[in-house]
Design an enzyme around this catalytic site. Sequence first.
Site, PDB file in Angstrom:
ATOM      1  CE  LYS A 171      -4.285  -1.556   0.094  1.00 41.03           C
ATOM      2  NZ  LYS A 171      -5.295  -1.205  -0.917  1.00 41.03           N
ATOM      3  CB  SER A 181      -3.605  -9.463   2.082  1.00 40.92           C
ATOM      4  OG  SER A 181      -4.512  -8.593   2.710  1.00 40.92           O
TER       5      SER A 181
END
Length: 331
Positions: free
Chosen positions: A41, A264
């Site tokens: 991110k 994830s």
Amino acid sequence: MPVITSPQEFNVEDLYVDLAPVFDRRLFLKCEGFNFAGSIKLKAAASMVEAAERAGRLVPGSTLVESSSGNLGIALSIIAASRGYGFVCVTDSRCNLTTRQLMESLGSTVHVIAEPDRDGGFLGARINYVRALCASDSKYVWLNQYANPDNWGAHFRTTAPAIAQRFPDLDVLFVGAGTTGTLMGCARYFHEAGRKVRIVAVDSVGSVTFGGPPSPRMIPGLGTSVRPQLLDESYVDDVVHVEEPDTIRICHQLARKGFLFGGSTGTVLSGALSWLDEHADGKDITAVAIAPDLGERYLDTLYQRNWLQDIYGDHVVAAIDAPDAYDALAR
């Protein structure tokens, strides 16, 4: 050894784990967590912030506000601290305590949504709060990771070209679907480059991203309760949905080999292995899966036996203790 002046300048781009010794598959894992934010991110956060600065939306005195289940919030906390902005992260009760504490340590404000929206779930409730906050004061700037093209643009410019250069014979790419920024950036890149790479999106069971029915999800990161505006399914060849116990199984199996990854990553790998079992058994193909995060922030959840037992039951804990955990939870 690089010398940097801001945290977003450092990111390990070309690190892969050959998973053949673990899963007996020609599968390479692109590790994206080796930066100061600990996840992929950081790329999207830097891209969106820089674009907002160029457009004059972010100015001295501005306060960033964003909805995040954790990783983007940490990335924005780091960049906001580095550049002198305030930052309010709007999250929900599924966000790990370690993640919230990390953001607060960096000077950010964390607002936790306790009740889901009737139609949009926790994500809908978070977005409603963000909109209300921005309407209350012009100092708040919402980057809107769910609709911002600079989210997928970051991966179009960096992640996908790095994979293409390292694997010129790539056949299949597995990408987790959250905001779908990574998915869309990579898929668009290979499409525009004319590379015949099969793009497989990996989503969580209970996510509505690809039209599935909503249901509770306890592992933050992938999946949404509101379809992301960035998603264009015409670039996606296949979709695999993963149950949370399968995510847990993969995370623990990797940990036993010394690789501590986050939820994830476990979801992406579970989906990749499932797809390979069905479509590529015995075939000589080259496959890459993108690992968005590392595992330290999941020590009090995914790797905490009491939490697993409370949420999923004794059979999940027993399964990860089995000699062959890969098969135990699949049965």
